[in-house]
Design a protein around this motif. Structure first.
Motif, PDB file in Angstrom:
ATOM      1  N   ASN A 223      -4.237   4.457   5.135  1.00 46.98           N
ATOM      2  CA  ASN A 223      -3.626   5.149   6.272  1.00 46.98           C
ATOM      3  C   ASN A 223      -4.515   5.148   7.509  1.00 46.98           C
ATOM      4  OD1 ASN A 223      -5.555   6.792   5.310  1.00 46.98           O
ATOM      5  ND2 ASN A 223      -4.303   8.649   5.210  1.00 46.98           N
ATOM      6  N   LYS A 224      -5.433   4.186   7.580  1.00 46.79           N
ATOM      7  CA  LYS A 224      -6.283   4.102   8.772  1.00 46.79           C
ATOM      8  C   LYS A 224      -6.316   2.660   9.260  1.00 46.79           C
ATOM      9  CE  LYS A 224      -9.459   7.671   7.275  1.00 46.79           C
ATOM     10  NZ  LYS A 224     -10.736   7.768   6.581  1.00 46.79           N
ATOM     11  N   SER A 242      -5.249  11.545  16.956  1.00 48.60           N
ATOM     12  CA  SER A 242      -5.201  10.672  15.787  1.00 48.60           C
ATOM     13  C   SER A 242      -6.161   9.499  15.929  1.00 48.60           C
ATOM     14  CB  SER A 242      -3.777  10.165  15.543  1.00 48.60           C
ATOM     15  OG  SER A 242      -3.389   9.345  16.628  1.00 48.60           O
ATOM     16  N   CYS A 243      -6.842   9.382  17.055  1.00 45.94           N
ATOM     17  CA  CYS A 243      -7.769   8.271  17.273  1.00 45.94           C
ATOM     18  C   CYS A 243      -9.204   8.770  17.353  1.00 45.94           C
ATOM     19  CB  CYS A 243      -7.388   7.572  18.584  1.00 45.94           C
ATOM     20  SG  CYS A 243      -8.414   6.135  18.893  1.00 45.94           S
ATOM     21  N   ARG A 254      -5.701   7.061  12.719  1.00 50.67           N
ATOM     22  CA  ARG A 254      -5.144   7.617  11.485  1.00 50.67           C
ATOM     23  C   ARG A 254      -3.627   7.621  11.567  1.00 50.67           C
ATOM     24  NH1 ARG A 254      -7.346  10.756   7.517  1.00 50.67           N
ATOM     25  NH2 ARG A 254      -9.307  10.879   8.629  1.00 50.67           N
ATOM     26  N   LEU A 255      -2.990   7.057  10.531  1.00 49.52           N
ATOM     27  CA  LEU A 255      -1.527   6.996  10.538  1.00 49.52           C
ATOM     28  C   LEU A 255      -0.983   8.241   9.859  1.00 49.52           C
ATOM     29  CD1 LEU A 255      -1.241   3.320   9.241  1.00 49.52           C
ATOM     30  CD2 LEU A 255      -1.334   4.081  11.626  1.00 49.52           C
ATOM     31  N   SER A 256      -0.010   8.837  10.455  1.00 56.01           N
ATOM     32  CA  SER A 256       0.569  10.024   9.813  1.00 56.01           C
ATOM     33  C   SER A 256       1.364   9.611   8.582  1.00 56.01           C
ATOM     34  CB  SER A 256       1.449  10.806  10.798  1.00 56.01           C
ATOM     35  OG  SER A 256       2.318   9.910  11.449  1.00 56.01           O
ATOM     36  N   ARG A 257       1.975   8.387   8.612  1.00 53.28           N
ATOM     37  CA  ARG A 257       2.653   7.850   7.434  1.00 53.28           C
ATOM     38  C   ARG A 257       2.218   6.401   7.268  1.00 53.28           C
ATOM     39  NH1 ARG A 257       8.344   7.386   7.362  1.00 53.28           N
ATOM     40  NH2 ARG A 257       8.181   6.845   9.549  1.00 53.28           N
ATOM     41  N   SER A 263       4.690  -0.864  12.881  1.00 55.78           N
ATOM     42  CA  SER A 263       5.125  -0.495  14.234  1.00 55.78           C
ATOM     43  C   SER A 263       3.933  -0.146  15.127  1.00 55.78           C
ATOM     44  CB  SER A 263       6.115   0.669  14.170  1.00 55.78           C
ATOM     45  OG  SER A 263       5.487   1.774  13.558  1.00 55.78           O
ATOM     46  N   ILE A 264       2.926   0.532  14.552  1.00 60.78           N
ATOM     47  CA  ILE A 264       1.754   0.898  15.362  1.00 60.78           C
ATOM     48  C   ILE A 264       0.988  -0.363  15.756  1.00 60.78           C
ATOM     49  CG2 ILE A 264      -0.453   2.124  15.349  1.00 60.78           C
ATOM     50  CD1 ILE A 264       1.616   4.178  15.284  1.00 60.78           C
TER      51      ILE A 264
END
Lengths: 296, 412
Positions: A223-224, A242-243, A254-257, A263-264
């Motif tokens: 998730n990172k 988140s960065c 850091r990805l929340s999901r 997509s990110i």
């Protein structure tokens, strides 16, 4: 060969040191036993080698209760030490004989190992005339000369120069190739990653993580993202909390999901000047710190 | 058993390769060799001395009555062959001055035949002159008295020199004769146990402090380790004693004629076989039981420096046993209650029972019981020591308390 420890408990007086330790190690593979100082590694090893009995649990070899008369153990303790005032050949032969070898085959094997580790010239010297690294190589011979089935190495690389470390690596690989069970205990994670197929992390007398090293890493949440860019300030401003910035100036997002990964990545590539994007793969060191610290 | 043999061999060769051990043994062998040649050596010097006759030291006899002084001078001439007897003239002060200046060694100033004053510059501890003078004067006085009473001088002489015929027949043990080898055995046991006990304790502590233990304890059974070490030290001690006493025996026989009829030396080398066997038995058992204790103590010490204080209780126990036995030997009353009790307690019986066997008559069943108790407790102490060792060697840091050790030994 498969060595299994099942629910090993041990108390010294009031203090419970091991609380249901379980793990399994396979022949022909190296197993890493990790844990912080005082976590219970040495106690586990001593119980495994029958120095003292466990209060509960069992030790199985190929599914049956281990028979110490038949299984040979080789042990390089973390606390190194032999007889400082005695001749190297005399004490190495003595230790090999104690493990059941005849005098003649003990001398032969010790001579082989002295040559293998480039220590042949020190054969007839007193141990205390050698440097620390060389004393350690001599001690390694006590763990290997009697050709044991299970080799337990506690911090084998500490104190060795790079050339000797290389030599030891070859020896360890050789032992693994011979189909032996090699049990590693070390705080130098790079060596564990290099050799070990499976690990167990012990924390405060419990196994907090165990299994195949690849699985352990793969199961670690992906998730990172690690992002290398010429305009990190812009990205940080847009991604907010988140960065973060890593030690080598890369950005960690850091990805929340975990599913948002695609997509990110797309959003980053389309909007910013990006050099590199990759999914963060934790090192064993990262995993160790996380698990060993968590419950401490 | 196989492991035990290997440990025994390794430990024993450790002693035999130890320079201090070999050095001490060689020194003792040389010392005892020289000692055994002493009668020959001193005979060599003696013959030289006799070739050059010495000037005899002077002894003055002084009395106001010239008749008394010449009579005493005559008697003393016979009684003191090592002195040049001179009759003094002049005053008492002159006599004293001569003694002080060293012209003469001593002076007898006679008041009468049964009263005198002895002048000497420094009175030696071994000065027997007054004793000799007393007996001479006493005899003269008695003969004179008898002659005055009507006897002839020959009759008086005969009465005074009458000898009593006597014979001693020893039905039990001759304490006098057995005293010396009992003494030597007790002393040898005392020295060897203190010396080797310390060595065993140090040996274990060195393994622990050098961390060789970490490998050993995972390679060998603690009971084999403990028995191997202790029995190796016992063998090393016996070898040393055999070397020293063997040398003594050989050179005693070489010099037998020169030693002549020295009762002490004779009694030591003519020890009866049965007593020698008892000596060996009690020596080995006594050695082992203490060596096990020392080994166990050694395993509980974390540092070598701790050894000296840790072993004190055992050393005290042993010294008390030694003192009790020595005191009883000196008193002549060997079979006193304390000795009887001590001869059944395992830690004191090696010395106490052996002394009783040597110097008194002990019923066979008492010996049997004592030996049985001793053998049983030696083996028991050995196994307990091995357990303490197993627990002790892995405890580092502060020295563990006795209670904790007992508790963990009990549990394991």
């Amino acid at each position: 060969m498969r060595l299994e420890l099942k629910n090993i408990d041990k108390s010294f007086g009031e203090k419970q040191v091991l609380k249901g330790i379980s793990f399994a190690a396979e022949g022909g593979k190296a197993f890493g036993l990790l844990g912080r100082n005082g976590a219970g590694k040495t106690t586990t090893i001593r119980i495994l080698m029958n120095v003292f009995p466990a209060n509960g649990g069992e030790i199985l070899l190929d599914g049956e209760k281990i028979d110490y008369a038949k299984v040979g153990f080789g042990y390089l303790p973390e606390e190194r030490g032999m007889y400082p005032k005695k001749l190297i050949i005399d004490q190495l032969t003595y230790f090999a004989e104690l493990k059941g070898m005849s005098h003649r085959s003990a001398v032969k094997s010790v001579d082989y190992w002295l040559d293998r580790l480039d220590m042949g010239e020190h054969r007839n010297k007193r141990l205390d005339t050698l440097s620390k690294g060389n004393q350690q190589k001599i001690q390694l011979i006590t763990a290997l000369a009697h050709d044991p089935d299970i080799v337990i190495l506690d911090e084998p690389f500490s104190g060795l120069d790079p050339v000797n470390a290389m030599l030891l690596k070859d020896v360890v690989k050789e032992q693994i190739a011979k189909g032996k069970i090699v049990l590693f205990s070390s705080h130098q994670m790079s060596y564990i990653e290099e050799f070990c197929d499976s690990i167990a992390i012990i924390n405060a007398g419990r196994v907090v993580l165990s299994g195949d090293l690849h699985d352990v890493k793969r199961n670690y949440p992906r998730n990172k993202l690690i992002v290398s860019s010429v305009c990190p300030e812009k990205i940080r401003a847009d991604f907010g909390s988140s960065c973060a910035v890593s030690d080598n100036k890369d950005l960690i997002i850091r990805l929340s999901r975990p599913d948002d990964k695609q997509s990110i990545m797309k959003r980053l590539v389309e909007n910013y000047d990006i050099d590199e994007i990759r999914v963060f793969e934790p090192s064993l060191n990262d995993i160790f710190i996380e698990y060993a610290e968590e419950q401490a | 058993m196989n492991q035990f043999g290997k440990i025994l061999k390794f430990e024993l060769s450790g002693y035999l390769k130890n320079k201090v051990f070999v050095g001490v043994t060689v020194f003792l062998v040389i010392a005892i060799t020289i000692a055994m040649f002493i009668p020959n050596i001193s005979a060599m010097f003696k013959s030289d001395e006799e070739a050059v006759p010495d000037v005899l030291p002077g002894m003055l006899v002084y009395a106001d009555d010239p008749e008394l002084s010449s009579m005493v001078g005559q008697y003393f001439g016979e009684a003191f062959p090592d002195y040049a007897i001179m009759l003094a003239d002049g005053s008492l002060e002159d006599v004293k001055a001569k003694v002080v200046s060293g012209d003469v060694q001593c002076a007898f100033v006679m008041d009468s035949l049964d009263s005198y004053t002895y002048y000497v510059n420094n009175l030696s501890m071994y000065d027997a002159n007054m004793h000799t003078a007393n007996s001479v004067l006493q005899e003269v006085y008695r003969v004179t008295a008898m002659v005055q009473g009507g006897m002839s001088p020959e009759q008086a002489e005969k009465i005074l020199s009458a000898q009593i015929q006597c014979n001693a027949v020893t039905l039990g043990k001759d304490q006098m004769q057995n005293f010396f080898y009992t003494y030597i055995m007790i002393f040898a046991l005392y020295m060897v146990i203190l010396l080797y006990g310390q060595m065993v304790a140090t040996n274990v502590a060195v393994e622990k402090s050098s961390r060789a233990m970490e490998v050993l304890i995972t390679s060998a059974n603690p009971t084999s380790m403990m028995f191997g070490k202790v029995i190796a030290s016992c063998l090393a001690g016996l070898m040393q004693l055999i070397a020293v006493f063997g040398t003594a025996l050989v050179f005693y026989n070489v010099n037998k004629s020169a030693w002549g009829d020295n009762i002490i030396i004779d009694s030591i080398f003519n020890i009866p076989v049965s007593l020698f066997a008892y000596m060996l038995l009690f020596f080995i058992l006594g050695f082992l039981i203490y060596a096990f204790l020392y080994g166990a103590i050694g395993s509980t010490a974390s540092k070598l420096e701790d050894i000296n204080t840790s072993v004190l209780p055992i050393t005290f126990l042993f010294i008390i046993a030694f003192i009790v036995v020595m005191a009883s030997m000196g008193s002549g009353n060997i079979d006193n209650t304390i000795m009887k009790v001590c001869s059944f307690i395992p830690f004191t019986s090696p010395m106490a029972m052996f002394t009783r066997i040597c110097m008194s008559t002990v019923p066979w069943y008492e010996i049997l019981i004592s030996v049985a108790i001793l053998i049983g407790s030696t083996i028991g102490v050995g196994f307990i020591a091995a357990k303490i060792y197993r627990v002790g060697v892995l405890l580092y840091g502060t020295s563990p308390k006795l209670g904790n050790i007992i508790k963990s030994v009990w549990k394991s």
